[in-house]
Design a protein around this motif. Structure first.
Motif, PDB file in Angstrom:
ATOM      1  N   TRP A 135      13.168  -5.545  -5.896  1.00  0.00           N
ATOM      2  CA  TRP A 135      12.886  -4.460  -4.943  1.00  0.00           C
ATOM      3  C   TRP A 135      11.456  -4.001  -5.151  1.00  0.00           C
ATOM      4  CZ3 TRP A 135      14.364  -1.463  -0.869  1.00  0.00           C
ATOM      5  CH2 TRP A 135      13.749  -0.214  -0.726  1.00  0.00           C
ATOM      6  N   LEU A 136      10.661  -3.966  -4.074  1.00  0.00           N
ATOM      7  CA  LEU A 136       9.295  -3.449  -4.114  1.00  0.00           C
ATOM      8  C   LEU A 136       9.189  -2.346  -3.072  1.00  0.00           C
ATOM      9  CD1 LEU A 136       6.376  -3.480  -5.082  1.00  0.00           C
ATOM     10  CD2 LEU A 136       5.910  -5.325  -3.451  1.00  0.00           C
ATOM     11  N   GLY A 137       9.130  -1.113  -3.531  1.00  0.00           N
ATOM     12  CA  GLY A 137       9.065   0.000  -2.593  1.00  0.00           C
ATOM     13  C   GLY A 137       9.110   1.335  -3.300  1.00  0.00           C
ATOM     14  N   LEU A 138       8.887   2.384  -2.509  1.00  0.00           N
ATOM     15  CA  LEU A 138       9.033   3.743  -3.010  1.00  0.00           C
ATOM     16  C   LEU A 138      10.520   4.053  -3.163  1.00  0.00           C
ATOM     17  CD1 LEU A 138       6.388   5.559  -0.757  1.00  0.00           C
ATOM     18  CD2 LEU A 138       6.072   4.683  -3.084  1.00  0.00           C
ATOM     19  N   ARG A 149       3.204   0.430  -8.904  1.00  0.00           N
ATOM     20  CA  ARG A 149       1.844   0.783  -9.294  1.00  0.00           C
ATOM     21  C   ARG A 149       1.105  -0.382  -9.965  1.00  0.00           C
ATOM     22  NH1 ARG A 149       3.212   6.843 -11.687  1.00  0.00           N
ATOM     23  NH2 ARG A 149       3.866   7.735  -9.694  1.00  0.00           N
ATOM     24  N   LEU A 150       1.763  -1.492 -10.134  1.00  0.00           N
ATOM     25  CA  LEU A 150       1.114  -2.635 -10.750  1.00  0.00           C
ATOM     26  C   LEU A 150       0.190  -3.336  -9.763  1.00  0.00           C
ATOM     27  CD1 LEU A 150       4.078  -4.272 -12.734  1.00  0.00           C
ATOM     28  CD2 LEU A 150       2.363  -2.642 -13.564  1.00  0.00           C
ATOM     29  N   ALA A 151      -0.664  -4.188 -10.301  1.00  0.00           N
ATOM     30  CA  ALA A 151      -1.522  -5.029  -9.463  1.00  0.00           C
ATOM     31  C   ALA A 151      -0.738  -6.246  -8.998  1.00  0.00           C
ATOM     32  CB  ALA A 151      -2.752  -5.470 -10.258  1.00  0.00           C
ATOM     33  N   ALA A 152      -1.243  -6.892  -7.945  1.00  0.00           N
ATOM     34  CA  ALA A 152      -0.548  -8.051  -7.382  1.00  0.00           C
ATOM     35  C   ALA A 152      -0.330  -9.136  -8.428  1.00  0.00           C
ATOM     36  CB  ALA A 152      -1.328  -8.602  -6.191  1.00  0.00           C
ATOM     37  N   LEU A 212      12.220   5.309  -9.317  1.00  0.00           N
ATOM     38  CA  LEU A 212      13.459   4.653  -9.720  1.00  0.00           C
ATOM     39  C   LEU A 212      13.220   3.274 -10.314  1.00  0.00           C
ATOM     40  CD1 LEU A 212      15.826   5.522  -6.725  1.00  0.00           C
ATOM     41  CD2 LEU A 212      15.580   6.726  -8.904  1.00  0.00           C
ATOM     42  N   PHE A 213      11.972   2.790 -10.301  1.00  0.00           N
ATOM     43  CA  PHE A 213      11.734   1.480 -10.904  1.00  0.00           C
ATOM     44  C   PHE A 213      11.779   1.554 -12.426  1.00  0.00           C
ATOM     45  CE2 PHE A 213       7.246   2.881  -9.958  1.00  0.00           C
ATOM     46  CZ  PHE A 213       6.813   3.050 -11.268  1.00  0.00           C
TER      47      PHE A 213
END
Length: 524
Positions: free
Chosen positions: A75-78, A103-106, A224-225
Motif C-alpha cells: 500500500w502506497l498512500g496517506l 516519505r521515502l524516496a523512490a 498507519l505505515f
C-alpha cells in the motif's frame, strides 16, 4: 524486578473472526470516520459495512489479481480506511499487507518492493504519479492497482459479510499478515513479520492498559505505515468496538478542531506533533475536556509540551516499543504521568522485560542494560526467514535502560549510541533530558565523536529558541546549567546548532544523519 507474563485474553483467534464478531454485535456502531484536513468530513463506516467491505476486497483481490495465501500486497498512500480494510481482507486470504512509508524516496520504495516482491501494489490518488514512475511491469512492482479500482464502501452487499463455509484462515493465529519495514537508515531493508496472533495479542495488551472500551473515540493522525500509528491505538480501539477518527495526515489546526468538536477520548502523538499543538496560537482556546489522556510513542518526551498538556489537566502517557515488539511493551499510565516524567513506566500485562549486559547476563539492580523483551506480540522473524529473537524468545532491542526500585524503566540511549569517553560510559539520553529543561533549548540530540585523547567525546546538537543564538558565546549558559547537575566527564565537548533535527516519520531523531554534520564547521 521485571513484571512476569500474565494472561491477557485476545479478542479473537483471527482478524477475520474478530471483524465478523464485531459486525454481529455492533453492526450499526461507527468504526471508522475518514477525515481530510481543511476538507468536509468524509464518510463514516460502521462495523457491518467494514466487514462487508473487507470481504468484497478480499474476493476482488483473489479473483481479479490472483492473491492467495502467502502473497504480499503493498500500500502506497496517506491514511485511508481502505488501508485498514486491506489488512482485514488480506487476513481473510492468509496474505500479507506491506504498508510503504510514503516519505521515502523512490529508490527506497524500489528496494522495499524488490525485497518483498508483492503481487499487487495499491496506491491512492496522492501517490499515483509516484507509483506509476516505479519500474513497471516488474516482478518487484506486481500489479499496479489504483485504490479506486477496488470495491468501495458503498459498493458492497450484505451477501459479502459471511462465507457459508467460513474463510480459509478463520483460526489463523500463526499466519503472517503484516510486513513492517524498520525505520533504520543504514543497511538493507528489513521487515518485521507480524502474525495475526501478534496483532491480536497487541490489541488485547494495548486495550487493557489504555482502558479502551466501545464508548471511546480515538483520534488517529499519525501514519498507519508504522506500527505506532496502526497498532498502539487504532487497531486496539477497533478490537473493542470503539470508533476511530482517521485523518489522512497530521495537521495542527485540524487536530485541534477535531479535539474540540468531535470530542475524542484518546489520541496518540509524538514529540513533534505535541510541540506543534501546544505552540499553535489556537492551543489555549481549544476545549480539551473530552480527552482523558494523550498517549505518546517515544522513549524521550520533551518537557515543555508535557507541561502544557498537564497544566490543562490532560496527562501525557508514554509508551515504549519498537517495530518488532508489537509495539506495546512498556507503558506509563495516566496516574504516574507527572510523578514519573521521563520514564517509560512498567511492563504491560503479558510482557516480560530483562536488562542484559553485552554478554547476555541480567544486570544488577539499578545498572544499565539492554532492554530484552519477550511477549506474545513480539515478532519471531524478519522477512523472509531470519530470526528476530534469541533462543529463549527474547527480542534484543538495542536500547539501554535502567530499572528503578519501583519497577519502572527509563531509557538512557541506544547501545550503538553509547559514548565511551576516557573509559567511562556516557548515555546520550541523560544529557538530552537535562538540556531540554533549559528554556533556550527547543530540541536536542547528543552523539559521539571520535577523539584522539578520550576515544570519544559527547557532542550536543541543538535547535534553540528563535533569536537566542546570536551571541557568539551562546553555549555558555547551557554549560552553566549542567554544572552541578551532570558529572563533568559527561558534558558535551562540542556544541552544534541547527535549524531542525532530521527525524523519522514518528519523530525519532536520525542520529546517523547528525553524525555527518560533525565535519561541517560552518554550522557551529
Amino acid at each position: 524486578m521485571a513484571q512476569l507474563p500474565t494472561p491477557v485474553l485476545p479478542p479473537a483467534r483471527s482478524l477475520d473472526s474478530l471483524l465478523q464478531r464485531l459486525a454481529r454485535e455492533r453492526p450499526g456502531a461507527l468504526a471508522l470516520s475518514a477525515r481530510e484536513p481543511a476538507a468536509p468530513a468524509g464518510p463514516d463506516t460502521d462495523f457491518a459495512e467494514l466487514a462487508r467491505w473487507a470481504a468484497a476486497v478480499a474476493r476482488h483481490l483473489q479473483t481479479q489479481h490472483g492473491v492467495q495465501a502467502g502473497d504480499r500486497v503493498a500500500w502506497l498512500g496517506l491514511n485511508h480506511p481502505l488501508q485498514i480494510v486491506l489488512l482485514f481482507a488480506l487476513a481473510r486470504l492468509g496474505a500479507l499487507l506491506v504498508p510503504l512509508n510514503h516519505r521515502l524516496a523512490a529508490a527506497e520504495w524500489a528496494a522495499v518492493l524488490a525485497d518483498c516482491q508483492p503481487r499487487v501494489l495499491v496506491h491512492d490518488t496522492h501517490f499515483a504519479s509516484a507509483a506509476q514512475s516505479l519500474p513497471h511491469p516488474s516482478p518487484a512492482a506486481g500489479h499496479l492497482v489504483p485504490m479506486a479500482q477496488l470495491p468501495g464502501r458503498l459498493n458492497t452487499t450484505t451477501t459479502d459479510t459471511m462465507d457459508p463455509d467460513g474463510p480459509e484462515f478463520a483460526e489463523a493465529w500463526d499466519a503472517p499478515v503484516l510486513l513492517v519495514y524498520t525505520s533504520g537508515t543504514t543497511g538493507a531493508p528489513k521487515a518485521a513479520v507480524h502474525t495475526q496472533g501478534n496483532l491480536l495479542a497487541n490489541m488485547a495488551i494495548a486495550a487493557q492498559v489504555q482502558g479502551l472500551s466501545a464508548n471511546d473515540t480515538v483520534l488517529t493522525v499519525l501514519p498507519l505505515f508504522h506500527v505506532g500509528g496502526l497498532c498502539l491505538q487504532t487497531l486496539p480501539a477497533l478490537s473493542v468496538g470503539a470508533r476511530v477518527l482517521l485523518f489522512s495526515r497530521f495537521d495542527a489546526v485540524a487536530t485541534l478542531d477535531a479535539i474540540a468538536h468531535e470530542r475524542p477520548t484518546l489520541t496518540l502523538q509524538v514529540p513533534a506533533t505535541l510541540k506543534a499543538l501546544t505552540e499553535h496560537p489556537r492551543w489555549t482556546g481549544t476545549d480539551l475536556s473530552s480527552l482523558r489522556a494523550v498517549w505518546a510513542g517515544s522513549s524521550l518526551l520533551p518537557p515543555a509540551p508535557l507541561a502544557a498538556f498537564h497544566a490543562r489537566g490532560v496527562p501525557v502517557c508514554n509508551v515504549y516499543g519498537s517495530t518488532e515488539t508489537g509495539p506495546f511493551s512498556i507503558a506509563l499510565p495516566a496516574e504516574h504521568a507527572q510523578d514519573h516524567a521521563g520514564s517509560c513506566g512498567w511492563p504491560a500485562p503479558g510482557v516480560e522485560v530483562q536488562l542484559r549486559d553485552p554478554l547476555g547476563a541480567v544486570v544488577a539492580p539499578g545498572a544499565v542494560g539492554e532492554l530484552c523483551i519477550r511477549a506474545p506480540n513480539v515478532v519471531r522473524r524478519y522477512w523472509p526467514d531470519r530470526a528476530a529473537c534469541d533462543a529463549d524468545g527474547f527480542f534484543h532491542s538495542g536500547d539501554l535502560a535502567q530499572q528503578a526500585p519501583d519497577g519502572s524503566f527509563t531509557v538512557v540511549g541506544r547501545s550503538k549510541d553509547m559514548i565511551i569517553s576516557g573509559g567511562e560510559n556516557i548515555y546520550p539520553a541523560e544529557i538530552e533530558n537535562l538540556l531540554l529543561q533549559h528554556p533556550l533549548v527547543v530540541e536536542c540530540s547528543v552523539i559521539g565523536q571520535a577523539d584522539a585523547r578520550w576515544g570519544e567525546v559527547a557532542v550536543a546538537v541543538l535547535v534553540l529558541q528563535p533569536g537566542e543564538h546570536d551571541h557568539p558565546d551562546w553555549a555558555e549558559p547551557l554549560q552553566r546549567f549542567l554544572d552541578g547537575r551532570l558529572a563533568r566527564y559527561k558534558w558535551p565537548r562540542r556544541w552544534l546548532r541547527v535549524d531542525a533535527l532530521p527525524k523519522t516519520a514518528l519523530g525519532k531523531v536520525q542520529k546517523a544523519e547528525l553524525k555527518r554534520l560533525l565535519d561541517a564547521p560552518a554550522a557551529e
